[in-house]
Design a protein around this motif. Sequence first.
Motif, PDB file in Angstrom:
ATOM      1  N   THR A 376       0.851  -1.180   0.000  1.00  0.00           N
ATOM      2  CA  THR A 376       0.000   0.000   0.000  1.00  0.00           C
ATOM      3  C   THR A 376       0.886   1.228   0.000  1.00  0.00           C
ATOM      4  O   THR A 376       2.055   1.156   0.334  1.00  0.00           O
ATOM      5  N   PRO A 377       0.374   2.379  -0.378  1.00  0.00           N
ATOM      6  CA  PRO A 377       1.226   3.567  -0.460  1.00  0.00           C
ATOM      7  C   PRO A 377       1.879   3.885   0.875  1.00  0.00           C
ATOM      8  O   PRO A 377       1.266   3.763   1.930  1.00  0.00           O
ATOM      9  N   ALA A 557      -5.340   8.386  -2.772  1.00  0.00           N
ATOM     10  CA  ALA A 557      -6.152   7.364  -2.102  1.00  0.00           C
ATOM     11  C   ALA A 557      -5.937   7.420  -0.593  1.00  0.00           C
ATOM     12  O   ALA A 557      -6.876   7.213   0.192  1.00  0.00           O
ATOM     13  N   ARG A 558      -4.720   7.692  -0.176  1.00  0.00           N
ATOM     14  CA  ARG A 558      -4.406   7.741   1.250  1.00  0.00           C
ATOM     15  C   ARG A 558      -5.252   8.795   1.959  1.00  0.00           C
ATOM     16  O   ARG A 558      -5.805   8.556   3.037  1.00  0.00           O
ATOM     17  N   THR A 584     -10.848   3.406  -2.940  1.00  0.00           N
ATOM     18  CA  THR A 584     -10.713   2.109  -3.617  1.00  0.00           C
ATOM     19  C   THR A 584     -10.660   2.264  -5.135  1.00  0.00           C
ATOM     20  O   THR A 584     -10.050   1.452  -5.819  1.00  0.00           O
ATOM     21  N   GLU A 587      -6.988   3.377  -5.632  1.00  0.00           N
ATOM     22  CA  GLU A 587      -6.044   2.318  -5.283  1.00  0.00           C
ATOM     23  C   GLU A 587      -6.816   1.043  -4.976  1.00  0.00           C
ATOM     24  O   GLU A 587      -7.059   0.688  -3.828  1.00  0.00           O
ATOM     25  N   ARG A 589      -6.150  -1.967  -4.915  1.00  0.00           N
ATOM     26  CA  ARG A 589      -5.478  -3.030  -4.180  1.00  0.00           C
ATOM     27  C   ARG A 589      -5.068  -2.591  -2.768  1.00  0.00           C
ATOM     28  O   ARG A 589      -4.223  -3.221  -2.129  1.00  0.00           O
ATOM     29  N   GLY A 590      -5.688  -1.545  -2.277  1.00  0.00           N
ATOM     30  CA  GLY A 590      -5.417  -1.087  -0.921  1.00  0.00           C
ATOM     31  C   GLY A 590      -6.397  -1.696   0.064  1.00  0.00           C
ATOM     32  O   GLY A 590      -7.558  -1.282   0.147  1.00  0.00           O
TER      33      GLY A 590
END
Length: 730
Positions: A376-377, A557-558, A584, A587, A589-590
Amino acid sequence: MNMKKKGEWIRQAYRVLQAFPFVQGALYYVEVCPSGQQSGGGVTRFIHALDLRSVNRGAGPDALLKRNRFSFFPIQGLFVEKGILYQVFGKLDGNLMADHLYRSVPLSLAETIHILKVVSGHLVRMYERREFTVIHPQNMILSQDSVRFLYGGPIGMLPKRGGGNQPPTPAGEQQREEPLDAYSFGALAYIMLTGASPVPGSVTPIQSYRRDVPPELEHFVIKSLTADPKSRPRVSDIWGWLDALPLNTDFEKKKSDPIYWLKPDKESLETYLFQFPDSSSQEATDPMDATGWEGWEAGEVDAGPWIKRTTVAPTPSVRVEETSDTSLSKVEPAPLPEQSTKKPLPQPKGEQVWTSKDGTERLKEQPESDRSSKPTPLHPVKAWLSRRPVIAIATVVALLGGGIGAYFLNAGGLSADEAEEAARYYGESVKSFKDHHLDEAITQAQKAVKADPKEEEYLIYLANLYNEKKQHDRSINVLKKGVKTAPKARVYDSLSVYLLMDGEKDEARDAVEKALKLDPDNPRFLYHRGKVYGARENYDAAAQALQKAVKLEPDSARYHGMLSYYLLHTGDIEGAKEHGEKATQLEPRGAFYWMKVGQAYLADRQKVYHDGGDSKKNRGEMAKRTEVAIHAFHQVVSLDPKSGQGYYYLSIAQYFYGSFSASEKSAQNSVRLSPKIAGYQYQYGVVLQKQGKKKEAKNAYEQALKLDAGNARYEKALGEFQKQEKKKKK
């Protein structure tokens, strides 16, 4: 190929001052010394090193001396030592493109078109001359009116793709290389126009960043970034369109221009500009045999300012053989450097959302291993160091005479020698850390800070090294001293993060507020303000900070994910759903973002129940929301199979939906993965009791109470269970 270290010698004539990875092989900044003497009187050169086995034997290396000087910086001389081919450059005049982009993107439309026109023109002429290069900002030197490349030459001689993951391109392979060049060219254009690195498979339209880009240019760029090589435009077509545009030499960005205020995505920029795959090169399809080449040289090879040998030695005889190699029949797009498998540079770890003993969520800062199938980022502050490898520092330090990096070296009042000394300590520290010598890395970083206490990068780096040793107090001390010598926004912001990790919420608030006073529209700092106020359980203030961050950086996304988390705490369920879903989308895949979506829909399901009871209509509405929650939690456990929290919430959603068998399995997984969390044991007991598994349910309730003695909910559940059992016995 093993990279040489500072102080080591090449050919007993060049003493290495700095070494760093390059698009292929390694690049050394050396002092030219006469016959191995310790000092060469200040004469310096850049030397490129490449394993001779990665050079095809069908062409003599001395052909590199003849490469076009309009497109490439001239190579002064060549020689072979211990199986390594060295290329000696003359003085490099200009500015490294990577440094220019890092400081200046997004560029004005006029400057972008100028650079793209020059680069595409070079490529077209290279194809005609059967030459190649690597389109990457670290391989490009920008002068006042042109761009030239460092690495490249005749097609088929040298490996092209960075890191040696592919064999060198045989002669005649232009048709296969042009689509790769088109991709790299498109990535370069995208960064110059947007200030962000393109994400493969999900490229945000340029028009969403700025409105002054001609539709034809955006079309060329976006098409160049498609995954299918056959769908990309030809470089010659791009150049033809660019070359027809009128000349505009006014490159300055005006304050009246919206892009003047467009902030670049520094994290993605640093990844693209300053990271390379492993620099070791694979053997060529038809490699040169190093035997017989030892001592070979061509061109002008400096032995020192007093001794110069000018030699063009005959190329050792080689036998050209036909090859049936078809390994290049499939060209994979690789626009961005791959992540190194080596240990990343030190950084404070990411945020973690965890469940307390009572099953409620809390937010804390602590180290956490990344367990998802795709990372994740990174936390913004914590990503600084992992994105800055040795090449970025060494390039800024080394290119003194040619003006490259002078902006950084002369800032802050230090002399060039003092700045170089500090930066060398920093580069040595980075290398020590990459070699897993943490104590030595700290020692060198301390020297860098002592030599240049006003450089924020060194201060933050040293603090992060201490964090690697779990010495948060020393991290904080470094930054507290740092804000006195370098009272800059980033230093205050980093101090805030470490103070929060140490539980000093009031001091953390003061530090982040000072950072924002210096840079009030920095979304990263606003994000940290939100984290600080969230830790203080002032969720309204936390949400306000994240709302402003989202406005400034709507594609993060964060930020959307954390805003969803805080909005849910304020009772704004619709807002929590909206921003969780947006996260979502940005991102997919977060796992953390899917968790926020599921929790928001569970909260909405409960709201519907409390507002309207258990009527038939309400049951339908609750079922719809529960279905979305189940889907979201399935995404969580799919992306992070070791998430006990994900299985815990999935069990709750399945229980509400009436899927008791599935709920039991999910609850079982949650206690298997996180057996010491009381809330998970309690949920497992509830599902087991619903299934009629009384003995197992009792054990689960007892485990919950053992982990959280005195919890009223768990005592009540166990007490009622025991009463029912007594009644049945009577």
